[in-house]
Design a protein around this motif. Sequence first.
Motif, PDB file in Angstrom:
ATOM      1  N   ARG A 246       9.945  27.527  10.751  1.00 27.99           N
ATOM      2  CA  ARG A 246       8.624  26.897  10.892  1.00 27.99           C
ATOM      3  C   ARG A 246       7.818  26.972   9.598  1.00 27.99           C
ATOM      4  O   ARG A 246       6.632  26.637   9.584  1.00 27.99           O
ATOM      5  CB  ARG A 246       7.847  27.568  12.030  1.00 27.99           C
ATOM      6  CG  ARG A 246       8.500  27.395  13.399  1.00 27.99           C
ATOM      7  CD  ARG A 246       7.527  27.669  14.524  1.00 27.99           C
ATOM      8  NE  ARG A 246       7.033  29.027  14.530  1.00 27.99           N
ATOM      9  CZ  ARG A 246       7.602  30.033  15.192  1.00 27.99           C
ATOM     10  NH1 ARG A 246       8.726  29.818  15.876  1.00 27.99           N
ATOM     11  NH2 ARG A 246       7.090  31.243  15.179  1.00 27.99           N
ATOM     12  N   GLY A 247       8.457  27.450   8.533  1.00 32.30           N
ATOM     13  CA  GLY A 247       7.773  27.507   7.250  1.00 32.30           C
ATOM     14  C   GLY A 247       6.863  28.703   7.084  1.00 32.30           C
ATOM     15  O   GLY A 247       6.085  28.757   6.130  1.00 32.30           O
ATOM     16  N   ARG A 248       6.960  29.696   7.967  1.00 30.69           N
ATOM     17  CA  ARG A 248       6.071  30.866   7.919  1.00 30.69           C
ATOM     18  C   ARG A 248       6.798  32.033   7.242  1.00 30.69           C
ATOM     19  O   ARG A 248       7.157  33.030   7.864  1.00 30.69           O
ATOM     20  CB  ARG A 248       5.626  31.234   9.324  1.00 30.69           C
ATOM     21  CG  ARG A 248       4.874  30.124  10.046  1.00 30.69           C
ATOM     22  CD  ARG A 248       4.473  30.548  11.443  1.00 30.69           C
ATOM     23  NE  ARG A 248       3.608  31.734  11.409  1.00 30.69           N
ATOM     24  CZ  ARG A 248       3.267  32.428  12.504  1.00 30.69           C
ATOM     25  NH1 ARG A 248       3.740  32.059  13.685  1.00 30.69           N
ATOM     26  NH2 ARG A 248       2.483  33.481  12.402  1.00 30.69           N
ATOM     27  N   ARG A 249       7.022  31.894   5.949  1.00 30.06           N
ATOM     28  CA  ARG A 249       7.792  32.904   5.224  1.00 30.06           C
ATOM     29  C   ARG A 249       7.083  34.244   5.191  1.00 30.06           C
ATOM     30  O   ARG A 249       7.716  35.288   5.376  1.00 30.06           O
ATOM     31  CB  ARG A 249       8.070  32.438   3.800  1.00 30.06           C
ATOM     32  CG  ARG A 249       8.982  33.383   3.038  1.00 30.06           C
ATOM     33  CD  ARG A 249       9.057  33.072   1.557  1.00 30.06           C
ATOM     34  NE  ARG A 249       9.569  31.738   1.297  1.00 30.06           N
ATOM     35  CZ  ARG A 249       9.743  31.249   0.082  1.00 30.06           C
ATOM     36  NH1 ARG A 249       9.431  31.985  -0.973  1.00 30.06           N
ATOM     37  NH2 ARG A 249      10.214  30.036  -0.094  1.00 30.06           N
ATOM     38  N   ARG A 250       5.777  34.233   4.962  1.00 29.98           N
ATOM     39  CA  ARG A 250       5.059  35.508   4.891  1.00 29.98           C
ATOM     40  C   ARG A 250       5.127  36.253   6.218  1.00 29.98           C
ATOM     41  O   ARG A 250       5.316  37.475   6.251  1.00 29.98           O
ATOM     42  CB  ARG A 250       3.605  35.259   4.498  1.00 29.98           C
ATOM     43  CG  ARG A 250       2.778  36.535   4.361  1.00 29.98           C
ATOM     44  CD  ARG A 250       1.411  36.254   3.792  1.00 29.98           C
ATOM     45  NE  ARG A 250       1.498  35.716   2.433  1.00 29.98           N
ATOM     46  CZ  ARG A 250       0.444  35.394   1.696  1.00 29.98           C
ATOM     47  NH1 ARG A 250      -0.789  35.551   2.190  1.00 29.98           N
ATOM     48  NH2 ARG A 250       0.608  34.913   0.474  1.00 29.98           N
ATOM     49  N   ALA A 251       4.982  35.527   7.321  1.00 34.38           N
ATOM     50  CA  ALA A 251       5.072  36.167   8.638  1.00 34.38           C
ATOM     51  C   ALA A 251       6.467  36.732   8.870  1.00 34.38           C
ATOM     52  O   ALA A 251       6.627  37.796   9.475  1.00 34.38           O
ATOM     53  CB  ALA A 251       4.717  35.156   9.728  1.00 34.38           C
ATOM     54  N   ALA A 252       7.493  36.023   8.376  1.00 37.50           N
ATOM     55  CA  ALA A 252       8.870  36.512   8.515  1.00 37.50           C
ATOM     56  C   ALA A 252       9.055  37.816   7.748  1.00 37.50           C
ATOM     57  O   ALA A 252       9.687  38.765   8.240  1.00 37.50           O
ATOM     58  CB  ALA A 252       9.849  35.455   8.029  1.00 37.50           C
ATOM     59  N   VAL A 253       8.506  37.878   6.536  1.00 42.48           N
ATOM     60  CA  VAL A 253       8.592  39.099   5.735  1.00 42.48           C
ATOM     61  C   VAL A 253       7.872  40.250   6.425  1.00 42.48           C
ATOM     62  O   VAL A 253       8.384  41.382   6.479  1.00 42.48           O
ATOM     63  CB  VAL A 253       8.010  38.855   4.325  1.00 42.48           C
ATOM     64  CG1 VAL A 253       7.932  40.164   3.541  1.00 42.48           C
ATOM     65  CG2 VAL A 253       8.861  37.841   3.563  1.00 42.48           C
ATOM     66  N   HIS A 254       6.688  39.969   6.963  1.00 39.27           N
ATOM     67  CA  HIS A 254       5.927  41.007   7.665  1.00 39.27           C
ATOM     68  C   HIS A 254       6.693  41.514   8.893  1.00 39.27           C
ATOM     69  O   HIS A 254       6.696  42.721   9.188  1.00 39.27           O
ATOM     70  CB  HIS A 254       4.562  40.474   8.084  1.00 39.27           C
ATOM     71  CG  HIS A 254       3.635  40.281   6.939  1.00 39.27           C
ATOM     72  ND1 HIS A 254       2.447  39.582   7.040  1.00 39.27           N
ATOM     73  CD2 HIS A 254       3.707  40.683   5.636  1.00 39.27           C
ATOM     74  CE1 HIS A 254       1.837  39.565   5.863  1.00 39.27           C
ATOM     75  NE2 HIS A 254       2.586  40.230   5.005  1.00 39.27           N
ATOM     76  N   ARG A 255       7.341  40.595   9.599  1.00 38.10           N
ATOM     77  CA  ARG A 255       8.107  41.005  10.778  1.00 38.10           C
ATOM     78  C   ARG A 255       9.266  41.919  10.374  1.00 38.10           C
ATOM     79  O   ARG A 255       9.485  42.964  11.004  1.00 38.10           O
ATOM     80  CB  ARG A 255       8.636  39.775  11.518  1.00 38.10           C
ATOM     81  CG  ARG A 255       9.575  40.124  12.671  1.00 38.10           C
ATOM     82  CD  ARG A 255      10.093  38.877  13.391  1.00 38.10           C
ATOM     83  NE  ARG A 255      11.153  39.229  14.320  1.00 38.10           N
ATOM     84  CZ  ARG A 255      10.967  39.738  15.533  1.00 38.10           C
ATOM     85  NH1 ARG A 255       9.727  39.952  15.970  1.00 38.10           N
ATOM     86  NH2 ARG A 255      11.984  40.028  16.317  1.00 38.10           N
ATOM     87  N   LEU A 256       9.991  41.524   9.329  1.00 37.32           N
ATOM     88  CA  LEU A 256      11.120  42.341   8.880  1.00 37.32           C
ATOM     89  C   LEU A 256      10.639  43.711   8.412  1.00 37.32           C
ATOM     90  O   LEU A 256      11.280  44.738   8.698  1.00 37.32           O
ATOM     91  CB  LEU A 256      11.867  41.631   7.752  1.00 37.32           C
ATOM     92  CG  LEU A 256      13.140  42.321   7.256  1.00 37.32           C
ATOM     93  CD1 LEU A 256      14.179  42.388   8.376  1.00 37.32           C
ATOM     94  CD2 LEU A 256      13.719  41.593   6.047  1.00 37.32           C
ATOM     95  N   ALA A 257       9.522  43.735   7.691  1.00 42.79           N
ATOM     96  CA  ALA A 257       8.976  45.013   7.226  1.00 42.79           C
ATOM     97  C   ALA A 257       8.591  45.904   8.404  1.00 42.79           C
ATOM     98  O   ALA A 257       8.807  47.126   8.376  1.00 42.79           O
ATOM     99  CB  ALA A 257       7.759  44.760   6.336  1.00 42.79           C
ATOM    100  N   GLY A 258       8.037  45.296   9.458  1.00 44.23           N
ATOM    101  CA  GLY A 258       7.671  46.069  10.642  1.00 44.23           C
ATOM    102  C   GLY A 258       8.883  46.658  11.339  1.00 44.23           C
ATOM    103  O   GLY A 258       8.868  47.812  11.783  1.00 44.23           O
ATOM    104  N   LEU A 259       9.950  45.871  11.432  1.00 39.27           N
ATOM    105  CA  LEU A 259      11.172  46.356  12.070  1.00 39.27           C
ATOM    106  C   LEU A 259      11.814  47.496  11.266  1.00 39.27           C
ATOM    107  O   LEU A 259      12.435  48.394  11.834  1.00 39.27           O
ATOM    108  CB  LEU A 259      12.178  45.210  12.217  1.00 39.27           C
ATOM    109  CG  LEU A 259      11.811  44.092  13.198  1.00 39.27           C
ATOM    110  CD1 LEU A 259      12.826  42.956  13.104  1.00 39.27           C
ATOM    111  CD2 LEU A 259      11.744  44.624  14.630  1.00 39.27           C
ATOM    112  N   ALA A 260      11.661  47.444   9.953  1.00 38.11           N
ATOM    113  CA  ALA A 260      12.294  48.445   9.093  1.00 38.11           C
ATOM    114  C   ALA A 260      11.438  49.691   8.891  1.00 38.11           C
ATOM    115  O   ALA A 260      11.939  50.700   8.382  1.00 38.11           O
ATOM    116  CB  ALA A 260      12.611  47.827   7.729  1.00 38.11           C
TER     117      ALA A 260
END
Length: 340
Positions: A246-260
């Motif tokens: 959906r073009g939400r790269r920053r949100a994807a990065v934040h999600r991955l950081a939260g999971l890690a």
Amino acid sequence: MSTSALSTAAVWSRRLAVGTVLVTGGHLIGVPALPSSVTLAIVGLGLIAGIPHGAVDHLTATRLARGRSLTVIAACYAAVAAVVWVLLRWAGPAALVAVVVLSAVHFGLGELEVSRRLTGWRPGRLTAAATVVAGCGALALPLARSGEQFSAVAAAVSPGLARLLGAAPLQIGVIVVWLGCAVVASVAAVREGHTVVALDIVLIGALGLVAPPLVAFAVWFGGWHAVRHSARLLSVEPGCAALLARGRRRAAVHRLAGLAALPSLAVLMAVGALAGVTLAAPDPTAAVAEALRVLLALTVPHMVVVFWLDHDCDAEPGVGQAAAAARSTSSNCSPRRSSS
């Protein structure tokens, strides 16, 4: 979009490598070397920065296992790491050499996979093998160069390993093999029009040959290998892949950081606890050695998960870019370009 994220990560990792070479390479022209305290601080930051890239392995393995319990997967992962750590701690240099070799293979395969995803190039077996060897240069070359601080850390990890690394025939052999493979891989990449692959090999070599050995590996580990692998994970983790689509790269990065976040914190706490328990005195060199031992132990299950992931992606039929892109939001694989 996932390829764009990986491209961005690749650009920043190259900038960090160039910056490290420029900052630390002054000794070649007579500029005083960095103080040992600064060097060890950089090494510590690099090792810490590399921890999160394997922190979602348990989630990745659970999806790959298709139905297995997350608890079982996480327990198996932790058990393998614990067994490897025990072997590294008490089984002598043989176990350490084996894990270092496996780590080098893992790092090299990671570089080959990134080059495939960035360029779509699938070289033949000989060139692929040369690329794997060239890709582990930030580990192989610092090992071959050794150096005072590297030797001190190696001695803290294993006195036998320190003596082995100090052997001139081994050092010369490693450098010669790496240079030969780097030339083969770079020439093949340039001939096929993939100069960016050759550029990465040159930067890996420059970092491994110019920067202080410990700094070279730590910066590459935390600012190159980990960054690129984390960018790949954005297309592996379903929630992140959906956000990327959906073009939400920053949100994807934040999600991955939260999971890690929590697994990374657990590893950092383990490193701190082990350092506190096992070190008789507050010795920075010994602390770095303990951190390296833990990271090497974690590399083994991490390597298994990454190999499993790559094999799972390779097993899927090649169906075209649009179908692969659609599939990437619900599977473990990101789209690949056709081979050139």
